[in-house]
Motif scaffolding. Structure first.
Motif, PDB file in Angstrom:
ATOM      1  N   GLY A 135       0.792  -1.220   0.000  1.00  0.00           N
ATOM      2  CA  GLY A 135       0.000   0.000   0.000  1.00  0.00           C
ATOM      3  C   GLY A 135       0.824   1.269   0.000  1.00  0.00           C
ATOM      4  N   ARG A 136       2.090   1.182  -0.409  1.00  0.00           N
ATOM      5  CA  ARG A 136       2.917   2.388  -0.526  1.00  0.00           C
ATOM      6  C   ARG A 136       2.424   3.218  -1.708  1.00  0.00           C
ATOM      7  NH1 ARG A 136       7.619   1.734  -2.199  1.00  0.00           N
ATOM      8  NH2 ARG A 136       7.565  -0.483  -2.743  1.00  0.00           N
ATOM      9  N   ARG A 173      -3.738   2.410  -0.483  1.00  0.00           N
ATOM     10  CA  ARG A 173      -3.563   1.941   0.891  1.00  0.00           C
ATOM     11  C   ARG A 173      -4.529   0.830   1.256  1.00  0.00           C
ATOM     12  NH1 ARG A 173      -2.479   7.883   3.724  1.00  0.00           N
ATOM     13  NH2 ARG A 173      -0.280   8.028   3.067  1.00  0.00           N
ATOM     14  N   HIS A 174      -5.751   0.917   0.765  1.00  0.00           N
ATOM     15  CA  HIS A 174      -6.742  -0.099   1.138  1.00  0.00           C
ATOM     16  C   HIS A 174      -6.684  -1.331   0.248  1.00  0.00           C
ATOM     17  CE1 HIS A 174      -9.088   1.817   4.403  1.00  0.00           C
ATOM     18  NE2 HIS A 174      -8.539   2.908   3.899  1.00  0.00           N
ATOM     19  N   SER A 175      -6.140  -1.201  -0.943  1.00  0.00           N
ATOM     20  CA  SER A 175      -5.992  -2.373  -1.817  1.00  0.00           C
ATOM     21  C   SER A 175      -4.686  -3.109  -1.567  1.00  0.00           C
ATOM     22  CB  SER A 175      -6.044  -1.941  -3.283  1.00  0.00           C
ATOM     23  OG  SER A 175      -4.927  -1.122  -3.613  1.00  0.00           O
ATOM     24  N   THR A 206      -2.305 -13.235   2.163  1.00  0.00           N
ATOM     25  CA  THR A 206      -2.498 -12.271   3.240  1.00  0.00           C
ATOM     26  C   THR A 206      -3.264 -11.053   2.756  1.00  0.00           C
ATOM     27  OG1 THR A 206      -0.390 -11.202   2.741  1.00  0.00           O
ATOM     28  CG2 THR A 206      -0.365 -12.964   4.380  1.00  0.00           C
ATOM     29  N   LYS A 207      -3.683 -11.062   1.497  1.00  0.00           N
ATOM     30  CA  LYS A 207      -4.337  -9.878   0.931  1.00  0.00           C
ATOM     31  C   LYS A 207      -5.632  -9.537   1.639  1.00  0.00           C
ATOM     32  CE  LYS A 207      -2.440  -7.775  -2.671  1.00  0.00           C
ATOM     33  NZ  LYS A 207      -2.184  -6.330  -2.661  1.00  0.00           N
ATOM     34  N   GLY A 208      -6.327 -10.552   2.105  1.00  0.00           N
ATOM     35  CA  GLY A 208      -7.604 -10.270   2.744  1.00  0.00           C
ATOM     36  C   GLY A 208      -7.474  -9.882   4.197  1.00  0.00           C
ATOM     37  N   ALA A 209      -6.269  -9.961   4.755  1.00  0.00           N
ATOM     38  CA  ALA A 209      -6.072  -9.624   6.169  1.00  0.00           C
ATOM     39  C   ALA A 209      -6.123  -8.127   6.363  1.00  0.00           C
ATOM     40  CB  ALA A 209      -4.738 -10.174   6.634  1.00  0.00           C
TER      41      ALA A 209
END
Length: 204
Positions: free
Chosen positions: A28-29, A48-50, A200-203
């Motif tokens: 999310g940088r 940041r949220h994606s 870990t994308k959904g975390a």
């Protein structure tokens, strides 16, 4: 081991010059500069949220208005997302997110389908005429649907964005970008049942 899901796209017309870089497996940088402050804020929220590392540098004819710069940036962002997705092998494909921001509530559903289609509903009457932004170049409310249509078309996504509630124009737009980001994040995450790669994308 999977290949890096990255892309860099440049586009120049008589109205704008846009450079977009994405890394779908980022943290999310974000480095965003379009000349339209409110749009920068929305693209920053998306990155940041994606959890997509996102670089956007746009130089457009903002002395006229924000339209060309906002549209062309959305086109290039869509192209970059499509290129970074590659063959899409092993991804979840579908993503669904419902996101609140105070009184605003938005649901977005994404299908990384290869079939461009965009449905945008639920904004309150008058939202399309609202001017958002501080002392800089204003962002017209009608641009939000235009952005999502452009991204969906050029990234080859099926996307439904539905504003379920909202009163404050800033919140209504921001919640849409965040809901899209969260839905996209889930859709492009690897499905461990297909790849054996823990996602870990959904975390949070």
């Amino acid at each position: 081991m999977t290949s890096p899901r990255t892309a860099r796209i440049e586009r120049q017309t008589s109205e704008s010059k846009v450079i977009v870089e994405v890394n779908l497996d980022g943290t999310g940088r974000v480095d965003v500069s379009t000349g339209v402050g409110f749009y920068d804020h929305m693209l920053t929220a998306f990155g940041r949220h994606s959890l997509v590392d996102l670089t956007v540098h746009s130089d457009g004819d903002v002395h006229i208005d924000a339209h060309h710069t906002v549209e062309d940036t959305a086109i290039v962002l869509g192209q970059a997302l499509r290129e970074a997705l590659g063959d899409k092998k092993g991804i979840r494909r579908y993503g669904d997110a419902t996101v609140p921001l105070d009184e605003a509530l938005v649901r977005c559903v994404v299908d990384v389908s290869g079939r461009p289609y965009s449905v945008h509903t639920g904004e309150p009457e008058g939202q399309q005429y609202v001017l958002l932004g501080g002392s800089g170049v204003p962002y017209l409310g009608s641009l939000t649907q235009h952005v999502f249509d452009s991204i969906a078309h050029h990234a080859h996504l099926t996307m439904h964005v539905n504003v379920l509630a909202g009163r404050e124009p800033h919140h209504i737009v921001e919640t849409q970008f965040k809901a899209f980001a969260r839905a996209f994040r889930d859709a492009v995450a690897y499905d461990p049942r297909e790849t054996g790669i823990p996602s870990t994308k959904g975390a949070l």
